[in-house]
Design a protein around this motif. Structure first.
Motif, PDB file in Angstrom:
ATOM      1  N   MET A 217       0.843  -1.208   0.000  1.00  0.00           N
ATOM      2  CA  MET A 217       0.000   0.000   0.000  1.00  0.00           C
ATOM      3  C   MET A 217       0.873   1.250   0.000  1.00  0.00           C
ATOM      4  SD  MET A 217      -3.291  -1.216   0.908  1.00  0.00           S
ATOM      5  CE  MET A 217      -4.130  -0.506   2.287  1.00  0.00           C
TER       6      MET A 217
ATOM      7  N   ALA B 195       0.054   0.763  -4.205  1.00  0.00           N
ATOM      8  CA  ALA B 195      -0.938  -0.208  -4.651  1.00  0.00           C
ATOM      9  C   ALA B 195      -2.215  -0.053  -3.844  1.00  0.00           C
ATOM     10  CB  ALA B 195      -0.387  -1.624  -4.496  1.00  0.00           C
ATOM     11  N   ASN B 196      -3.373  -0.027  -4.516  1.00  0.00           N
ATOM     12  CA  ASN B 196      -4.621   0.012  -3.765  1.00  0.00           C
ATOM     13  C   ASN B 196      -4.944  -1.394  -3.257  1.00  0.00           C
ATOM     14  OD1 ASN B 196      -5.737  -1.415  -5.930  1.00  0.00           O
ATOM     15  ND2 ASN B 196      -6.333   0.477  -6.974  1.00  0.00           N
ATOM     16  N   SER B 197      -6.085  -1.527  -2.571  1.00  0.00           N
ATOM     17  CA  SER B 197      -6.379  -2.807  -1.925  1.00  0.00           C
ATOM     18  C   SER B 197      -6.445  -3.938  -2.943  1.00  0.00           C
ATOM     19  CB  SER B 197      -7.714  -2.722  -1.179  1.00  0.00           C
ATOM     20  OG  SER B 197      -7.741  -1.571  -0.401  1.00  0.00           O
TER      21      SER B 197
ATOM     22  N   GLN C 288      -5.003  -4.163  -5.948  1.00  0.00           N
ATOM     23  CA  GLN C 288      -3.660  -4.499  -6.454  1.00  0.00           C
ATOM     24  C   GLN C 288      -2.856  -5.256  -5.397  1.00  0.00           C
ATOM     25  OE1 GLN C 288      -2.747  -0.406  -7.490  1.00  0.00           O
ATOM     26  NE2 GLN C 288      -2.388  -1.000  -9.620  1.00  0.00           N
ATOM     27  N   THR C 289      -2.997  -4.817  -4.142  1.00  0.00           N
ATOM     28  CA  THR C 289      -2.275  -5.490  -3.069  1.00  0.00           C
ATOM     29  C   THR C 289      -2.690  -6.954  -2.973  1.00  0.00           C
ATOM     30  OG1 THR C 289      -2.064  -3.449  -1.836  1.00  0.00           O
ATOM     31  CG2 THR C 289      -1.808  -5.470  -0.592  1.00  0.00           C
TER      32      THR C 289
END
Lengths: 346, 276
Positions: free
Chosen positions: B176, B180-182, B184-185
Motif C-alpha cells: 500500500m 498499490a490500492n487494496s 492491487q495489493t
C-alpha cells in the motif's frame, strides 16, 4: 510550489493518537524542514513509531493534523500519499525477485516496462546492488535486503522517505557502514528523511536534527550538538549519552542554586588536591569508589564528600591499566567549567 | 529432498520399530488391498481366498452398464467442486478478517469457525435438516452444498490463516505504501503468497466433500451422491464386485488430491523457512 523551501516537508499540529487509555502520541507539534535528515529518537513505546506510521498512513491521528508540504494528509490512505517507507523487517515480497521488488511501485502505477527496467537499474546502482536484479530476497544477506528495501522505497521519488529502525537487525560493523551510506544517499537524492531509532549514537551520527520522544511527547528538538551538549530535561540528559544529574542538597552546595543541572562525565576533570577554584569553574572533593578500565577510556565513580555520586570518564592517553586501577579508594578533587553544565527543566 | 541430509546422521531404527511401522501400515491399507483384489474376482457374491479366478469384466460393467453409478459420480464431483469454491471464498475472507483485525470476540469467532469439523456429522446433519426443513427450503443439490460447506470452510480457513500468520504483516503495508490500492495489493502480494495454501485447502475440502455420507444423508433430497450410492449397494450382494471397482476409483480420486496437498504444504514451508 510544493517544494517551496519555506513550507515544511512535514508538519504535525497538536497530533494525538490514543489506543484506549494509552496516549501513544500526546499532543505533538513538530515541523520537519525540506531536505532535512530528521531523527525521532526514544525508547520503545515512546510514540516515535506511531508518529511515523501516521505520516505513512498506516494509522490515523485521534486528533490533530499532519501536513505534507502544506497538504493535510491526516485521513489519506497510504497509497495516496507521496511518502515511502523502509520497514524494520524490510517487508520484501518473498515471491518476487529483487528487480520485481524494486519495480513494484512503478508497476502498480503502470509505468512502461522499458522505463521500469531503466529506473530499477539506476536504483540498484545507487544502493550498490547492480547485477542482483534476478535474485530472490531469500538469497540475500541482511545488509543486502536492507539495500533492496531502500531502493524499492526510493524508486517512486517520494517527497519524504520514512525509515523505521532500518538498521536494527544488522550487526555493529554493518550498521556503522550503513549509517554513513544512508547519509550519503540522502545527500545524493536530496529527499527529506525521517529516521526512527532508539539508538542515540545512530541519531547523533546521521541527523540534521533530532526529536527526543518520551511517553508520547517530544522532550526536545534540536541539532545533535544541542541535544548532546544542552539537554533541556533530565530524560534527554540520561537517554542521549550518560549524564550526571546534580540537584538537591549537593547541587546547592556546588552551584548555589536550587535548579537541576546535568554535566557530561567527560567534561569533569581530576585536578590536584590544592588547585584553587577558578571563577568560571565548579569544584568538589570526593573519593574514588570504583574504577572501570574500558580500553579507550576509564570510567570512575566518585563519591562526593557529603553525599552524591559523579561518573567521570577520562581517556587513557598516557596511563596504563595498572596505573588507573590504583586510583580506587583515593581521594580526588574534581573540576569542570560552568559553561559545560545544562540547566534542566522538569 | 530436505530430509536427505538429516537421514544419514539419524540413528538406524531398531527391528521392533520397523515391524511396528510395517504393522501399522498393513492395518491401515490392508483392507483397501482386499477391496482392490476382489475387483478381479469372477465370483459375485462371496469372498473366497485365493481368488477362484481372475477377470477384469467388472471394470467393464462399471464403466458401460451402470448409468446410475455415473450419475452419482458426476453429482459428487459437482457437489465437491462447488462446496470447495464456496469454502475457498468464505474461508479466505474469514481468515483475512481474523488475521488482520483485532475485533471484539475474535477468538470466539475463530473457535466457532473451527468447531464444525470437530462436531459429529450426525449432529451437523440433524441440525441442518431441522433448519432447512423449518425454513421450508426444498432439499436439493444446493442443500447438500450448504451441508458440505460447513466443514469445507474450516480446512480452507485453517490453511489460509496459517499462511497469513507466517507472512510478514508489513508486506501488505509495504504494498500500500508503494502505491498499490487494496485490489492491487491482493492481486500482486496476498494472492501469490497464499496460493499454495488455497490449493492445499481446496484439495482437502474437495476430498472431504467427495466421500461425505452422514451430512449428505440428512441434507439430500432425491439425489444420490457416490458415497450414498455405495452405501445402498451393500444390500445387493450380487453387485459387490462392481461396488469394489467404484471403491477403488474413489480411493484414487481421494488419495491423489491429499497426496498433492501435503506435498504442496511441505514444499512451501521449505522455501519460507529458507527465506528467514
Amino acid at each position: 510550489m510544493a517544494n517551496n523551501s519555506s513550507t515544511p516537508a512535514i508538519q504535525f499540529t497538536k497530533v494525538s493518537r490514543h489506543f484506549g487509555d494509552i496516549r501513544a502520541v500526546d499532543n505533538v507539534d513538530v515541523e520537519i524542514k525540506d531536505g532535512e535528515f530528521f531523527s525521532m529518537l526514544g525508547p520503545s513505546g515512546s510514540g516515535k513509531t506511531t508518529c511515523l506510521r501516521m505520516v505513512a498512513g498506516f494509522d490515523t491521528p485521534t486528533s490533530g493534523n499532519i501536513f505534507l508540504y502544506g497538504q493535510d494528509v491526516s485521513q489519506l490512505p497510504p497509497y495516496d500519499r507521496d511518502v515511502n517507507t523502509v520497514f524494520q523487517d524490510y517487508a520484501l515480497f518473498p515471491h518476487m525477485t529483487v528487480g520485481e521488488n524494486v519495480a513494484y511501485g512503478l508497476m502498480v502505477k503502470k509505468v512502461a516496462k522499458a522505463e521500469r527496467v531503466k529506473r530499477v537499474d539506476e536504483m540498484l546502482e545507487l544502493v550498490q546492488l547492480t547485477g542482483f536484479a534476478s535474485r530472490k530476497p531469500s538469497q540475500l544477506s541482511g545488509g543486502q535486503r536492507q539495500r533492496v528495501a531502500l531502493a524499492r522505497a526510493l524508486i517512486n521519488h517520494p517527497k519524504v522517505l520514512l525509515l523505521d529502525e532500518p538498521l536494527g537487525a544488522l550487526d555493529l560493523k554493518l550498521r556503522q557502514q550503513m549509517q554513513v551510506e544512508l547519509k550519503n544517499i540522502q545527500r545524493e537524492v536530496g529527499i527529506t528523511f525521517i529516521f526512527v531509532t532508539h539508538d542515540q549514537e545512530e541519531a547523533l551520527t546521521m541527523s540534521d536534527r533530532i526529536a527526543v520522544f518520551n511517553q508520547g511527547k517530544i522532550e526536545q528538538i534540536g541539532s545533535p550538538t544541542e541535544i548532546y551538549e544542552h539537554p533541556q530535561t533530565a530524560f534527554v540528559a540520561g537517554f542521549v549519552g550518560v549524564s550526571n544529574i546534580i540537584e538537591g542538597e549537593v547541587g546547592k552546595r556546588i552551584t548555589n542554586s536550587t535548579n537541576k543541572f546535568s554535566i557530561r562525565p567527560e567534561k569533569i576533570h581530576f585536578v590536584k588536591p590544592d588547585q584553587n577554584l577558578d571563577s568560571d569553574s565548579y569544584a568538589v572533593n570526593g573519593n574514588i569508589r570504583d574504577v572501570v578500565y574500558l580500553g579507550l577510556y576509564t570510567r570512575y565513580l566518585v563519591e562526593i564528600d557529603g553525599g552524591g555520586d559523579l561518573v567521570v570518564v577520562e581517556q587513557n592517553l598516557k596511563s596504563t591499566s595498572q596505573e588507573v586501577m590504583r586510583a580506587r579508594g583515593q581521594a580526588a578533587r574534581l573540576m569542570w567549567k560552568k559553561e559545560h553544565i545544562s540547566k534542566l527543566g522538569d | 529432498m530436505r530430509s536427505n541430509s538429516t537421514d544419514s546422521t539419524r540413528p538406524k531404527a531398531t527391528l521392533g520399530l520397523k515391524l511396528a511401522a510395517f504393522g501399522t501400515i498393513l492395518f491401515l491399507y490392508g483392507p483397501m488391498l482386499v477391496i482392490f483384489l476382489y475387483t478381479f474376482t469372477p465370483e459375485e457374491a462371496t469372498y473366497t481366498f485365493p481368488l477362484p479366478g481372475f477377470t477384469t469384466k467388472w471394470y467393464g460393467v462399471a464403466l458401460f452398464e451402470r448409468p446410475d453409478l455415473w450419475r452419482a459420480l458426476i453429482l459428487s464431483v459437482q457437489v465437491a467442486g462447488i462446496s470447495t469454491l464456496v469454502a475457498l471464498i468464505l474461508g479466505t475472507l474469514a481468515a483475512a478478517a481474523v488475521y488482520r483485525s483485532n475485533f471484539f470476540g475474535r477468538e470466539s469467532i475463530s473457535f466457532l469457525l473451527i468447531l464444525p469439523i470437530a462436531l459429529p456429522g450426525i449432529v451437523t446433519g440433524i441440525a441442518l435438516r431441522t433448519a432447512i426443513g423449518g425454513l421450508d427450503i426444498p432439499f436439493s443439490f444446493w442443500t447438500i452444498v450448504i451441508g458440505h460447506a460447513t466443514f469445507c470452510v474450516v480446512v480452507v480457513y485453517n490453511n489460509v490463516l496459517a499462511r497469513f500468520r507466517r507472512m510478514s504483516g508489513s508486506v501488505i503495508e509495504a504494498s500500500m505504501d508503494l502505491g498499490a490500492n487494496s485490489f492491487q495489493t491482493f492481486r500482486y502480494v496476498v494472492l501469490p503468497n497464499i496460493a499454495t495454501a488455497l490449493l492445499a485447502g481446496g484439495m482437502l475440502a474437495f476430498a472431504l466433500s467427495f466421500d461425505e455420507v452422514i451430512v449428505t444423508t440428512f441434507t439430500a433430497g432425491q439425489q444420490t451422491t457416490l458415497p450414498i450410492w455405495i452405501f445402498s449397494q451393500l444390500v445387493r450382494p450380487r453387485d459387490r464386485p462392481v461396488t469394489n471397482v467404484v471403491a477403488t476409483i474413489v480411493i484414487l480420486i481421494t488419495l491423489l488430491p491429499i497426496f498433492f496437498a501435503q506435498k504442496l504444504s511441505a514444499d512451501s514451508s521449505d522455501t519460507e523457512g529458507g527465506s528467514k
